[in-house]
Design a protein around this motif. Sequence first.
Motif, short mmCIF file in Angstrom:
data_model
loop_
_atom_site.label_atom_id
_atom_site.label_comp_id
_atom_site.label_asym_id
_atom_site.label_seq_id
_atom_site.Cartn_x
_atom_site.Cartn_y
_atom_site.Cartn_z
N LEU A 163 0.94 -1.19 0.06
CA LEU A 163 0.09 -0.10 -0.09
C LEU A 163 0.90 1.28 0.03
O LEU A 163 0.33 2.22 -0.59
CB LEU A 163 -0.90 -0.10 1.07
CG LEU A 163 -2.27 -1.03 1.00
CD1 LEU A 163 -3.15 -1.00 2.20
CD2 LEU A 163 -2.97 -0.67 -0.30
N ARG A 164 1.88 1.32 0.62
CA ARG A 164 3.01 2.28 0.51
C ARG A 164 3.43 2.67 -0.71
O ARG A 164 3.44 3.65 -1.51
CB ARG A 164 3.93 2.18 1.31
CG ARG A 164 3.99 2.14 2.83
CD ARG A 164 5.30 2.25 3.60
NE ARG A 164 5.71 0.95 3.90
CZ ARG A 164 7.21 0.52 4.19
NH1 ARG A 164 8.04 1.53 4.24
NH2 ARG A 164 7.40 -0.77 4.31
N LEU A 165 3.43 1.73 -1.63
CA LEU A 165 4.11 1.65 -3.13
C LEU A 165 2.84 2.34 -4.08
O LEU A 165 3.04 2.99 -4.76
CB LEU A 165 4.34 0.43 -3.48
CG LEU A 165 5.89 -0.13 -2.96
CD1 LEU A 165 5.93 -1.71 -3.29
CD2 LEU A 165 6.98 0.66 -3.43
N ILE A 166 1.61 1.92 -3.53
CA ILE A 166 0.66 2.25 -4.39
C ILE A 166 0.20 3.93 -3.97
O ILE A 166 0.10 4.68 -4.85
CB ILE A 166 -0.71 1.50 -3.99
CG1 ILE A 166 -0.45 0.01 -4.52
CG2 ILE A 166 -1.95 2.15 -4.58
CD1 ILE A 166 -1.76 -1.07 -4.11
N ALA A 167 0.16 4.29 -2.72
CA ALA A 167 -0.25 5.37 -2.30
C ALA A 167 0.94 6.62 -2.72
O ALA A 167 0.28 7.58 -2.94
CB ALA A 167 -0.44 5.41 -0.95
#
Length: 410
Positions: A128-132
């Motif tokens: 999710l860090r990579l997505i956000a």
Amino acid sequence: MRSPRPRFARPSLVVTAALALAAVAGCGGGSSTTGGGPAAAPGGGAFTPPKIEALKSLGPGEGQVNLVAWAGYAEDGSNDPKVDWVHPFEKATGCTVNTKTAGTSDEMVNLMKTGEYDAVSASGDASLRLIASGTVAPVNTDLVPNYADVFDGLKLKPWNSVNGVAYGIPHGRGANLLMWRTDTVKPAPDSWSVVFDPASPYKGKVTAYDSPIYIADAALYLMSAKPELGIKDPYALDDKQLQAAVDLLKQQKQNIGEYWSDYTKAVQSFKSGDTVVGTTWQVIANLVEADKAPVKTTLPKEGSTGWSDTWMVAAKAKHPNCAYKWLDWIISPTANAQVAEWFGEAPSNAKACEQTSDKSFCDTYHATDEEYFSKVHYWTTPITQCLDGRTDVKCTDYSEWTRAWTEIKG
């Protein structure tokens, strides 16, 4: 039969508060359980990632692909000549594989942000860090034919999708289990209470995973042991709930003989009898049993924590076509079977079970047992915005968990 080679350690999920909040600004992250759907924000909404288009069609390969991967995920025969799914991929596609092995999720995130890599095997605490942050793009699953055979229990989950849009291709999964020596621990335990009992008859011979994320294991146990605490998600703890987990772990420490992060130490400790009960992975149990030590494992009645990894494509990948070819290859039945056996995890492709050299492999790892995995709460990075949807309190983030773990261990 050759014992599978496990990862030297699962990622050490060291995440500072600033990093977590900056990476997931305005987002609640998503439920850490196996339930499907989008990444949920507090109040039941979902965060809006940067607008990035998925690849619309495949073109010719660019001649190479640069990967960030966990050890054991892109084997080219250099560790074992018989273990090689990279060279067959290169021969079939014309895409030369360049792999950077990462030791932690933080390292993976930082490497991907350099723009030098095309794809990454992200764990749930990084995805999710990579997505956000806009580092990875949505994935067009129509361009990954083998995706059709991925277990439904791994598709469009909170750690690999947002708003029903896939951001990666599931690689595999595993649970953190309870193991005990049958010659010492009687009766056979079915609850994590055996490792948290302050009056344990196994004092000094209990083991636990050495990482702040282990706080979630205590929280998971407290969900049923102390329902009045109101814990709904072991990764969403307010100050009071975190303190309860910390108190339990401080109490447990009196019974701990050794914390482990190196699987070889866990194997040796159970073999020697220095450890008789505690947290394990299935592959550790396999290795201990292979050496004739009397051990058994179970997924306790409270459920367990666990992990699932996802192959994701960089938003600015220089070799997107080769990256997609790799995604399709690594979850193809033969390659997925090879990596699952080598690494020690349940494969993501249902057809991989027909390709494993050990025909009982998928039964051992519960690959097709969705009821089993419905009890697994996959690792997720705690942030101040409660992952369980609460908006009336702030939850504790990973920096607080890290400080608490230091305090617990003294």
